[in-house]
Design a protein around this motif. Structure first.
Motif, mmCIF file in Angstrom:
data_model
loop_
_atom_site.group_PDB
_atom_site.id
_atom_site.type_symbol
_atom_site.label_atom_id
_atom_site.label_comp_id
_atom_site.label_asym_id
_atom_site.label_seq_id
_atom_site.Cartn_x
_atom_site.Cartn_y
_atom_site.Cartn_z
ATOM 1 N N SER A 201 -16.644 8.237 -0.092
ATOM 2 C CA SER A 201 -15.947 9.790 -0.560
ATOM 3 C C SER A 201 -15.179 10.106 1.074
ATOM 4 O O SER A 201 -15.833 9.694 2.110
ATOM 5 C CB SER A 201 -17.596 10.758 -0.359
ATOM 6 N N LYS B 150 -5.426 8.055 1.397
ATOM 7 C CA LYS B 150 -6.945 8.133 0.847
ATOM 8 C C LYS B 150 -8.195 7.118 2.035
ATOM 9 O O LYS B 150 -9.014 7.358 1.858
ATOM 10 C CB LYS B 150 -6.821 7.889 -0.217
ATOM 11 N N ARG B 151 -7.459 6.156 1.297
ATOM 12 C CA ARG B 151 -8.093 5.093 2.381
ATOM 13 C C ARG B 151 -8.483 5.293 4.107
ATOM 14 O O ARG B 151 -9.553 5.181 4.625
ATOM 15 C CB ARG B 151 -7.502 3.390 3.185
ATOM 16 N N GLU C 34 -1.912 6.105 -0.982
ATOM 17 C CA GLU C 34 -3.702 5.154 -0.918
ATOM 18 C C GLU C 34 -4.222 5.175 0.611
ATOM 19 O O GLU C 34 -5.221 4.976 0.868
ATOM 20 C CB GLU C 34 -2.523 3.925 -1.491
ATOM 21 N N LYS D 16 -10.987 8.640 3.776
ATOM 22 C CA LYS D 16 -12.518 7.684 3.814
ATOM 23 C C LYS D 16 -12.677 6.745 4.650
ATOM 24 O O LYS D 16 -13.809 7.448 4.983
ATOM 25 C CB LYS D 16 -12.254 6.941 2.362
ATOM 26 N N ASP E 255 -16.024 -0.592 0.088
ATOM 27 C CA ASP E 255 -15.775 -0.534 -0.910
ATOM 28 C C ASP E 255 -15.064 1.033 -1.279
ATOM 29 O O ASP E 255 -16.138 2.358 -1.323
ATOM 30 C CB ASP E 255 -17.385 -0.602 -2.350
ATOM 31 N N PHE E 256 -13.264 0.718 -0.836
ATOM 32 C CA PHE E 256 -13.242 1.977 -0.491
ATOM 33 C C PHE E 256 -13.222 2.995 -2.521
ATOM 34 O O PHE E 256 -13.277 4.825 -1.950
ATOM 35 C CB PHE E 256 -12.065 1.982 -0.461
ATOM 36 N N ASP E 257 -13.450 2.514 -3.404
ATOM 37 C CA ASP E 257 -13.433 3.005 -4.658
ATOM 38 C C ASP E 257 -14.617 4.231 -4.759
ATOM 39 O O ASP E 257 -14.910 4.592 -5.483
ATOM 40 C CB ASP E 257 -13.758 2.424 -5.755
ATOM 41 N N ASN E 258 -15.143 3.813 -3.619
ATOM 42 C CA ASN E 258 -16.872 4.976 -4.066
ATOM 43 C C ASN E 258 -17.158 5.296 -2.821
ATOM 44 O O ASN E 258 -18.142 5.335 -2.675
ATOM 45 C CB ASN E 258 -18.063 3.341 -4.457
ATOM 46 N N CYS F 109 0.891 -1.406 -0.040
ATOM 47 C CA CYS F 109 0.537 -0.406 -0.405
ATOM 48 C C CYS F 109 0.447 1.508 -0.186
ATOM 49 O O CYS F 109 1.269 1.344 1.131
ATOM 50 C CB CYS F 109 -0.670 -0.252 1.422
#
Length: 509
Positions: free
Chosen positions: A136, A36-37, A33, A40, A131-134, A29
């Motif tokens: 915010s 960001k995670r 990233e 979120k 779902d980290f991609d989705n 990682c």
């Protein structure tokens, strides 16, 4: 002015976006990233918990990238992380939850059924459902929360053994971590090039330091599963493959590696710095490591969990005979050590006294436990002019002619075993009051052989039955390894069990 470790982390990410922050098995990682995670997850937690901050949030996950993300996400939400051991018996976890009353738990599908969460009103976050991609990031909300934070606010809570069967939650704040990080960087010249061989469980304060060093300096963490300790050859091969250059380990595994002569077969030329703490490192095995890693700087560190992170250190810059104990050294910067006699006078050279600590490294106390806090964090008896707390460690030491502090042993029944801090009275309490296995018992510690020894009076229970019952109550490291059954335990003149005599019996075996 930096008030949070996240202030350092945000700066670190800017210069290391694509560098690997974490490596675990085949996963990795980057710093970008990870940030960001973390943000979120912090946003999700802020939404679930509401406006309040500085609340405990427990993490029930094995050592993994997910666990580090969970801790960082909790920090971004301006709350306090408390990592739990997934191998801890359920009733012990229940005790921790009743004490902390956490606002939320972060776990996974594999561990979510360990606890009946309906009995504990909190938000449950299952990482398998994220779902980290989705997801915010609400930068405005996160910034608002961090804006209220001051550096004396709590950073994390670490569970330590308690004599009544409920672990105590040691609260550590941001400022104390800043102090220790600043000292470590100045003393050992950490630059961000470190590749950390992170072997300690996530419930250890060593792990907390490792993630802080990663966040502050941009060092990389190689997350090593604790199970590798059972296979030391595989552990060393992992260090070789990942080019690990910094170790901060409890000596137990290092002793095993020395006894197996593994560094002769699996050399570690990349290692630059080795810290060890948590228990005494036998000098014979230490000398083996020093001989096989001549390029490395070795440091012996000392400090209970109530201190962030350690308060005394010794850089081993001279040779010691195999039977000559290593000193623990001198105080870390911005920390003062008082060796106090039983009359609360300062000890002179060669006089033994209790190690007492003052300074910003002190923990804030025990969470939701004012009585235990007041008993351990007390007014400095040398200062009657204004309020000043010291922490009484219960450890005995003396100053040598060399000006260094030399560790002598424990004052009471609190011991360090395999790096864990254990209250022997908790084991006795479980045997006598909860499980009612025997009518009388005494637990002592064999420092030489690193064994927890149980003496008990004949009650019809076999060693196997007692061991099995305790295995259901305690993590493995707290279960006694040596058992002695007696018709009657020895008593002193007050009619109490003669703990000193039993300890001497262990020494003389």
């Amino acid at each position: 002015m930096y008030k949070s470790i996240l202030d350092y982390f945000d700066e670190t990410v800017l210069g290391n976006k694509e560098k690997n922050a974490l490596l675990h098995k085949e996963e990795s990682c980057t710093f970008a990233e990870l940030q960001k995670r973390g943000k979120k997850l912090g946003t999700l937690l802020a939404d679930k918990i509401g406006k309040q901050s500085f609340l405990p949030i427990v993490v029930l996950l094995p050592k993994s990238i997910d666990a580090v993300v969970a801790d960082i996400g909790i920090l971004y939400s301006a709350n306090v992380f408390n990592n739990l051991d997934v191998k801890t018996p359920a009733h012990r976890l229940e005790n921790i939850l009743r004490l902390l009353k956490p606002a939320a738990v972060i776990t996974s599908g594999q561990y979510i059924d360990i606890i009946d969460w309906k009995e504990h009103p909190m938000e449950v976050v299952n990482v398998d459902d994220l779902d980290f991609d989705n997801m915010s990031i609400d930068e405005k909300e996160l910034s608002k929360r961090r804006g209220k934070l001051v550096d004396t606010d709590p950073f994390c809570i670490i569970n330590t053994s308690g004599s009544t069967g409920t672990p105590k939650g040691v609260v550590l704040n941001y400022r104390s971590f800043f102090d220790f990080l600043t000292w470590s960087v100045e003393t050992f010249h950490f630059s961000g090039d470190e590749v950390i061989g992170a072997l300690s469980p996530i419930v250890f304060d060593i792990y907390d330091f490792e993630i802080c060093l990663m966040m502050m300096k941009g060092s990389s963490m190689v997350l090593l599963d604790s199970a590798l300790g059972v296979f030391p050859a595989k552990l060393l091969m992992e260090l070789q493959e990942k080019k690990v250059n910094f170790l901060f380990w409890v000596p137990t595994i290092m002793v095993n590696i020395a006894n197996m002569d593994l560094l002769e077969k699996l050399p570690l030329p990349d290692i630059k710095t080795v810290w060890f703490a948590g228990e005494v490192f036998p000098t014979k095995q230490f000398n083996y490591w020093k001989k096989h890693l001549p390029q490395a700087v070795f440091a012996n560190l000392y400090g209970p969990i109530e201190i962030t992170l350690d308060c005394i250190y010794y850089i081993v810059d001279k040779d010691f005979d195999d039977d000559e104990p290593l000193p623990i050294g001198i105080p870390c910067n911005n920390t003062d050590i008082l060796l106090l006699s039983e009359e609360d006078n300062l000890c002179g050279v060669g006089e033994e006294g209790e190690i007492c600590v003052r300074g910003t490294s002190l923990a804030m106390g025990y969470y939701n436990n004012p009585d235990k806090t007041a008993a351990a964090f007390v007014q400095n008896p040398l200062n009657t002019a204004y309020p000043e707390l010291i922490y009484r460690t219960g450890d005995i030491a003396s100053y040598g002619e060399d000006g260094l502090i030399h560790f002598k042993g424990r004052k009471d029944t609190l011991v360090k075993h395999q790096g864990y801090r254990i209250e022997l009275g908790e084991i006795e309490h479980e045997i006598l009051n909860n499980l009612k296995l025997v009518t009388n018992c005494c637990v002592v510690y064999d420092n030489k052989n690193k064994n927890i020894v149980l003496f008990y009076e004949e009650s019809g229970k076999t060693e196997v039955e007692i061991r099995k019952a305790l295995g259901n109550s305690f993590p493995r490291y707290m279960v006694p390894t040596v058992y002695h059954v007696m018709e009657e335990l020895p008593r002193n003149t007050n009619g109490k069990i003669d703990r000193l005599k039993l300890s001497q019996m262990v020494v003389n075996e």
